[in-house]
Design a protein around this motif. Structure first.
Motif, PDB file in Angstrom:
ATOM      1  N   ARG A  41       2.709   2.776   5.458  1.00  0.00           N
ATOM      2  CA  ARG A  41       1.618   3.855   5.902  1.00  0.00           C
ATOM      3  C   ARG A  41       0.423   3.494   4.778  1.00  0.00           C
ATOM      4  NH1 ARG A  41       2.272  10.300   4.113  1.00  0.00           N
ATOM      5  NH2 ARG A  41       0.664  10.080   5.757  1.00  0.00           N
ATOM      6  N   ASN A  42      -0.448   3.168   6.000  1.00  0.00           N
ATOM      7  CA  ASN A  42      -2.197   2.849   5.715  1.00  0.00           C
ATOM      8  C   ASN A  42      -2.945   3.258   4.082  1.00  0.00           C
ATOM      9  OD1 ASN A  42      -3.497   4.108   7.392  1.00  0.00           O
ATOM     10  ND2 ASN A  42      -3.841   2.934   8.948  1.00  0.00           N
ATOM     11  N   SER A  43      -4.555   3.144   4.497  1.00  0.00           N
ATOM     12  CA  SER A  43      -4.427   4.224   3.011  1.00  0.00           C
ATOM     13  C   SER A  43      -5.422   4.921   4.038  1.00  0.00           C
ATOM     14  CB  SER A  43      -5.977   2.668   2.866  1.00  0.00           C
ATOM     15  OG  SER A  43      -6.752   2.449   3.613  1.00  0.00           O
ATOM     16  N   LYS A  44      -5.552   5.455   5.486  1.00  0.00           N
ATOM     17  CA  LYS A  44      -5.515   6.071   5.649  1.00  0.00           C
ATOM     18  C   LYS A  44      -4.426   7.459   5.954  1.00  0.00           C
ATOM     19  CE  LYS A  44      -9.392   3.893   8.160  1.00  0.00           C
ATOM     20  NZ  LYS A  44      -9.679   3.243   8.523  1.00  0.00           N
ATOM     21  N   LEU A  68       3.303  -0.141  -0.304  1.00  0.00           N
ATOM     22  CA  LEU A  68       3.533   0.449   1.315  1.00  0.00           C
ATOM     23  C   LEU A  68       3.473   1.469   1.705  1.00  0.00           C
ATOM     24  CD1 LEU A  68       5.863  -1.962   2.413  1.00  0.00           C
ATOM     25  CD2 LEU A  68       3.390  -2.276   2.434  1.00  0.00           C
ATOM     26  N   ASN A  69       3.038   2.676   0.263  1.00  0.00           N
ATOM     27  CA  ASN A  69       3.259   4.098   0.912  1.00  0.00           C
ATOM     28  C   ASN A  69       3.950   4.899   1.000  1.00  0.00           C
ATOM     29  OD1 ASN A  69       0.089   4.435  -0.441  1.00  0.00           O
ATOM     30  ND2 ASN A  69      -0.081   3.223   1.171  1.00  0.00           N
ATOM     31  N   VAL A  70       4.833   4.556   0.415  1.00  0.00           N
ATOM     32  CA  VAL A  70       6.448   5.310   0.724  1.00  0.00           C
ATOM     33  C   VAL A  70       6.222   6.886   1.248  1.00  0.00           C
ATOM     34  CG1 VAL A  70       8.109   3.155   0.481  1.00  0.00           C
ATOM     35  CG2 VAL A  70       7.817   4.836  -1.549  1.00  0.00           C
ATOM     36  N   THR A  71       7.032   7.270   1.842  1.00  0.00           N
ATOM     37  CA  THR A  71       6.731   8.833   1.445  1.00  0.00           C
ATOM     38  C   THR A  71       7.859   9.950   0.970  1.00  0.00           C
ATOM     39  OG1 THR A  71       8.122   9.001   3.571  1.00  0.00           O
ATOM     40  CG2 THR A  71       5.820   8.956   3.726  1.00  0.00           C
ATOM     41  N   GLU A  72       8.584   9.047   0.741  1.00  0.00           N
ATOM     42  CA  GLU A  72       9.804   9.689  -0.212  1.00  0.00           C
ATOM     43  C   GLU A  72       9.950   8.039  -1.217  1.00  0.00           C
ATOM     44  OE1 GLU A  72      13.221  11.898   0.888  1.00  0.00           O
ATOM     45  OE2 GLU A  72      11.255  12.812   2.431  1.00  0.00           O
ATOM     46  N   GLU A  73      10.552   8.775  -3.221  1.00  0.00           N
ATOM     47  CA  GLU A  73      11.176   7.891  -3.446  1.00  0.00           C
ATOM     48  C   GLU A  73      12.435   7.511  -3.087  1.00  0.00           C
ATOM     49  OE1 GLU A  73      13.301   9.995  -7.109  1.00  0.00           O
ATOM     50  OE2 GLU A  73      10.808  10.220  -7.434  1.00  0.00           O
ATOM     51  N   PHE A  74      12.689   6.435  -3.425  1.00  0.00           N
ATOM     52  CA  PHE A  74      13.750   5.529  -3.545  1.00  0.00           C
ATOM     53  C   PHE A  74      14.372   4.778  -4.217  1.00  0.00           C
ATOM     54  CE2 PHE A  74      11.756   3.015  -0.694  1.00  0.00           C
ATOM     55  CZ  PHE A  74      12.656   1.345  -0.858  1.00  0.00           C
ATOM     56  N   LYS A  75      15.971   5.102  -4.232  1.00  0.00           N
ATOM     57  CA  LYS A  75      16.850   4.135  -5.858  1.00  0.00           C
ATOM     58  C   LYS A  75      16.852   2.336  -4.375  1.00  0.00           C
ATOM     59  CE  LYS A  75      18.776   4.178  -9.237  1.00  0.00           C
ATOM     60  NZ  LYS A  75      18.302   4.591 -10.546  1.00  0.00           N
ATOM     61  N   ASP A  78       3.411   3.790  -6.681  1.00  0.00           N
ATOM     62  CA  ASP A  78       3.882   3.140  -7.581  1.00  0.00           C
ATOM     63  C   ASP A  78       2.839   1.607  -7.802  1.00  0.00           C
ATOM     64  OD1 ASP A  78       6.026   2.806  -8.380  1.00  0.00           O
ATOM     65  OD2 ASP A  78       7.054   1.692  -6.831  1.00  0.00           O
ATOM     66  N   LEU A  79       1.191   2.636  -6.942  1.00  0.00           N
ATOM     67  CA  LEU A  79       0.598   1.687  -6.543  1.00  0.00           C
ATOM     68  C   LEU A  79      -0.929   1.780  -7.727  1.00  0.00           C
ATOM     69  CD1 LEU A  79      -0.996   1.260  -2.809  1.00  0.00           C
ATOM     70  CD2 LEU A  79      -1.199  -0.739  -4.652  1.00  0.00           C
ATOM     71  N   LEU A  80      -0.226   2.826  -8.369  1.00  0.00           N
ATOM     72  CA  LEU A  80      -1.120   3.664  -8.853  1.00  0.00           C
ATOM     73  C   LEU A  80      -0.654   2.519 -10.494  1.00  0.00           C
ATOM     74  CD1 LEU A  80      -1.889   6.699  -8.677  1.00  0.00           C
ATOM     75  CD2 LEU A  80      -3.144   6.023  -7.891  1.00  0.00           C
ATOM     76  N   ASN A  81       0.260   2.447 -10.221  1.00  0.00           N
ATOM     77  CA  ASN A  81       1.551   2.069 -11.436  1.00  0.00           C
ATOM     78  C   ASN A  81       1.236   0.784 -11.902  1.00  0.00           C
ATOM     79  OD1 ASN A  81       1.304   4.920 -12.603  1.00  0.00           O
ATOM     80  ND2 ASN A  81       2.741   5.148 -11.122  1.00  0.00           N
ATOM     81  N   PHE A  82       0.991   0.425 -10.104  1.00  0.00           N
ATOM     82  CA  PHE A  82       1.283  -1.550 -10.802  1.00  0.00           C
ATOM     83  C   PHE A  82       0.319  -2.181 -10.072  1.00  0.00           C
ATOM     84  CE2 PHE A  82       5.610   0.366 -10.257  1.00  0.00           C
ATOM     85  CZ  PHE A  82       5.738   0.113 -11.675  1.00  0.00           C
ATOM     86  N   TYR A 128      -3.911   2.274  -1.129  1.00  0.00           N
ATOM     87  CA  TYR A 128      -3.375   3.740  -2.166  1.00  0.00           C
ATOM     88  C   TYR A 128      -4.185   4.104  -0.602  1.00  0.00           C
ATOM     89  CZ  TYR A 128      -1.355   7.634  -4.905  1.00  0.00           C
ATOM     90  OH  TYR A 128      -1.023   8.433  -4.651  1.00  0.00           O
ATOM     91  N   TYR A 129      -2.812   5.317  -0.756  1.00  0.00           N
ATOM     92  CA  TYR A 129      -3.082   6.635   0.602  1.00  0.00           C
ATOM     93  C   TYR A 129      -2.883   7.643  -0.420  1.00  0.00           C
ATOM     94  CZ  TYR A 129      -2.474  10.531   3.562  1.00  0.00           C
ATOM     95  OH  TYR A 129      -2.968  11.976   4.054  1.00  0.00           O
ATOM     96  N   SER A 130      -2.764   9.276  -0.773  1.00  0.00           N
ATOM     97  CA  SER A 130      -1.859   9.945  -1.173  1.00  0.00           C
ATOM     98  C   SER A 130      -2.778  11.446  -0.321  1.00  0.00           C
ATOM     99  CB  SER A 130      -3.002  10.379  -2.685  1.00  0.00           C
ATOM    100  OG  SER A 130      -2.004  11.201  -3.089  1.00  0.00           O
ATOM    101  N   GLU A 131      -1.045  12.153  -0.682  1.00  0.00           N
ATOM    102  CA  GLU A 131      -1.019  13.180   0.692  1.00  0.00           C
ATOM    103  C   GLU A 131      -1.820  14.289  -0.311  1.00  0.00           C
ATOM    104  OE1 GLU A 131       0.764  13.565   3.348  1.00  0.00           O
ATOM    105  OE2 GLU A 131       2.624  12.059   2.497  1.00  0.00           O
TER     106      GLU A 131
END
Length: 195
Positions: free
Chosen positions: A63-66, A114-121, A136-140, A191-194
């Protein structure tokens, strides 16, 4: 478009296929550029698709920033995740090698940017991170920006076969960044936020 000195190879039963360097790709090399052949789908487009299509988009897009889903038309969609990735996305719609990538080494991204929609292990790589999160973009981003700045310092010292795919406007901005006349845009701009 993926760097021309790469190809898809089978990595393992656990990972499947990945993108591998056919020869040395030095630090500072642009490894991927979003080009006009890549397909971009809005969230509204995706909602109208079949469950199969949505599943494939979830697997092969970022997902891009939009908030749009970008489906790469070439082998780029086979770049796998690593918490120790050797490539990093930039705010300029291209990725760059943040260290030398050796012949026969897999090119990897940290899916955290890459703005994943759901967390994953993810596969355990012996790092402090074991899960990829949508924020993750906000944190790293500060750490990733440091790595990007070091890689940007090498951009003019290595061959750049993908440079022709970068728009004239972005090339002008990059020239100013590389000449110290402008600050590099932070990866946080991706970063993209829902919300």
């Amino acid at each position: 478009m993926m760097h021309p000195d790469t190809e898809v190879r089978f990595i393992s039963d656990e990972i499947g296929y990945g993108v591998v360097a056919k020869k040395l790709i030095p630090k500072g090399t642009i490894t991927w550029v979003q080009d006009e052949l890549d397909h971009i789908y809005s969230p509204e487009d995706v909602e109208t698709m079949s469950s199969f299509a949505r599943e494939m988009l979830d697997k092969y897009t970022f997902r891009n920033s939009k908030g749009n889903f970008v489906l790469c038309w070439d082998i780029s969609k086979y770049v796998n995740h690593s918490f120790r990735s050797n490539c990093l996305s930039t705010a300029y719609d291209f990725e760059i090698a943040i260290r030398d990538i050796q012949k026969d080494e897999e090119l990897t991204d940290d899916y955290g940017y890459l703005n994943v929609t759901e967390e994953f292990k993810a596969k355990d790589e012996g790092t402090s991170r074991t899960t990829v999160y949508p924020d993750d973009l906000l944190n790293f981003h500060e750490d990733w920006d440091r790595q990007l700045k070091a890689a940007f310092a090498q951009v003019n010292n290595v061959s750049q076969p993908l440079k022709v795919l970068i728009s004239a406007e972005v090339q002008l901005e990059l020239k100013e960044v590389l000449n110290g006349k402008r600050e590099m845009q932070s990866i946080l701009n991706c970063y993209y936020s829902e919300k």
